[in-house]
Design an enzyme around this catalytic site. Structure first.
Site, PDB file in Angstrom:
ATOM      1  N   GLY A  65       3.689   4.073  -2.936  1.00 34.27           N
ATOM      2  CA  GLY A  65       2.249   3.869  -2.989  1.00 34.27           C
ATOM      3  C   GLY A  65       1.436   4.889  -2.234  1.00 34.27           C
ATOM      4  O   GLY A  65       1.716   6.095  -2.252  1.00 34.27           O
ATOM      5  N   VAL A 118       7.835  -2.084  10.979  1.00 31.34           N
ATOM      6  CA  VAL A 118       6.810  -1.792  11.977  1.00 31.34           C
ATOM      7  C   VAL A 118       6.468  -2.992  12.844  1.00 31.34           C
ATOM      8  O   VAL A 118       5.937  -2.832  13.955  1.00 31.34           O
ATOM      9  CB  VAL A 118       5.529  -1.225  11.326  1.00 31.34           C
ATOM     10  CG1 VAL A 118       5.807   0.112  10.669  1.00 31.34           C
ATOM     11  CG2 VAL A 118       4.916  -2.212  10.342  1.00 31.34           C
ATOM     12  N   TYR A 159      -5.019 -10.834   4.482  1.00 32.38           N
ATOM     13  CA  TYR A 159      -5.103  -9.380   4.294  1.00 32.38           C
ATOM     14  C   TYR A 159      -6.414  -8.839   4.846  1.00 32.38           C
ATOM     15  O   TYR A 159      -6.438  -7.861   5.618  1.00 32.38           O
ATOM     16  CB  TYR A 159      -4.962  -9.055   2.815  1.00 32.38           C
ATOM     17  CG  TYR A 159      -5.088  -7.587   2.487  1.00 32.38           C
ATOM     18  CD1 TYR A 159      -4.011  -6.731   2.664  1.00 32.38           C
ATOM     19  CD2 TYR A 159      -6.271  -7.061   1.989  1.00 32.38           C
ATOM     20  CE1 TYR A 159      -4.107  -5.383   2.366  1.00 32.38           C
ATOM     21  CE2 TYR A 159      -6.383  -5.710   1.681  1.00 32.38           C
ATOM     22  CZ  TYR A 159      -5.306  -4.875   1.875  1.00 32.38           C
ATOM     23  OH  TYR A 159      -5.416  -3.542   1.577  1.00 32.38           O
ATOM     24  N   LYS A 166      -7.063  -6.261   8.100  1.00 30.14           N
ATOM     25  CA  LYS A 166      -7.718  -4.961   7.962  1.00 30.14           C
ATOM     26  C   LYS A 166      -8.970  -4.870   8.835  1.00 30.14           C
ATOM     27  O   LYS A 166      -9.282  -3.809   9.397  1.00 30.14           O
ATOM     28  CB  LYS A 166      -8.043  -4.695   6.497  1.00 30.14           C
ATOM     29  CG  LYS A 166      -6.812  -4.567   5.603  1.00 30.14           C
ATOM     30  CD  LYS A 166      -5.893  -3.442   6.054  1.00 30.14           C
ATOM     31  CE  LYS A 166      -4.736  -3.215   5.094  1.00 30.14           C
ATOM     32  NZ  LYS A 166      -3.882  -2.075   5.475  1.00 30.14           N
ATOM     33  N   THR A 186      -1.244   1.128  -7.329  1.00 32.50           N
ATOM     34  CA  THR A 186       0.054   1.281  -6.678  1.00 32.50           C
ATOM     35  C   THR A 186       0.908   0.070  -7.037  1.00 32.50           C
ATOM     36  O   THR A 186       0.432  -0.872  -7.685  1.00 32.50           O
ATOM     37  CB  THR A 186      -0.097   1.341  -5.146  1.00 32.50           C
ATOM     38  OG1 THR A 186      -0.572   0.071  -4.677  1.00 32.50           O
ATOM     39  CG2 THR A 186      -1.071   2.440  -4.713  1.00 32.50           C
TER      40      THR A 186
END
Length: 250
Positions: free
Chosen positions: A20, A64, A156, A160, A191
């Site tokens: 992506g 991560v 989400y 962000k 993506t």
């Protein structure tokens, strides 16, 4: 002779580089002369990336959200290359498209752990190296939905928004110590992550909200990332650059 690229000789770490937007950013950075260090969960994706770009690539798979793994990756980059000049945090997930009242606690935590906490882990690990050298550039990938509401993406969007707040905090904290921290806020790009949504009944509504009348190609974000890592942006910190085809200009 080939003219030097803006990132020649610089080591740049890209997370979420296997697919992506992260892959497109990594390819562009390599094209600008960067020595890449790339991270994702899947080694095979990183090996495919390394085969597709010219120049050196350090393959360092990790999750991560695992702080110990992230710290080990940063240390290994320095061990192999002797330096770390840039970080682009592209790792992120958006597994749910669910009404907020139906979001399960474990799903909420998973999105925040990867997107927000994972970004912090990488910023902290890279920042420690860069602050010692009094030089470096960090770019965090946010989203237009950090500031623009949309249905069914509560975790989400929250993650962000947190990334943008984190970016501003680190920028202020580290500016006088030579480390810049900026964010990129993409709109909709095609993506693997977005394909299911764009190909559903929501796709027409999303595209209709973009003044340019189309979603982006991943390569159209990559130039902004190269700019923010490079010296061309040396007087920019704490900023969010929006690349969205005009979504937020309405």
């Amino acid at each position: 002779m080939t003219p030097p690229g803006p990132l020649d000789g610089r080591v740049v770490w890209v997370t979420g580089a296997g697919r992506g937007l992260g892959r497109a950013v990594a390819v562009a950075l390599a094209g600008a002369g960067a020595h890449l260090a790339v991270t994702s969960r899947t080694s095979a994706d990183l090996e495919k990336l390394a085969a597709d770009v010219a120049g050196p690539v350090e393959i360092l798979p990790a999750a991560v959200e695992d702080s110990a793994a992230v710290d080990a990756v940063a240390a290994e980059i320095v061990r192999r290359t002797g330096r770390l000049d840039g970080l682009v945090n592209c790792a992120g997930i958006s597994p749910d498209f669910t009404r907020s009242e139906r979001v399960e606690d474990r799903r909420w935590r998973h999105v925040l752990d990867v997107n927000l906490t994972g970004t912090f882990h990488c910023c902290r690990a890279a920042g420690r190296v860069m602050l010692d050298r009094a030089a470096g550039s960090i770019v965090n990938v946010s989203s237009v939905h950090a500031t623009t509401g949309f249905e069914r993406i509560a975790a989400y969007a929250a993650s962000k928004g947190g990334i943008e707040a984190l970016t501003r905090t680190l920028a202020v904290e580290w500016a006088d110590r030579g480390v810049r921290v900026n964010a990129l806020a993409p709109g909709y790009f095609r993506t693997e992550l977005s394909a299911g949504l764009l190909d559903s009944r929501w796709g027409e509504r999303i595209t209709g909200a973009v003044p340019m009348g189309r979603v982006g190609d991943a390569a159209e974000l990559a130039g902004a990332a190269v700019f923010l890592v490079s010296d061309a942006a040396r007087y920019m910190t704490g900023s969010t650059m929006t690349v969205d085809g005009g979504w937020t200009a309405r």
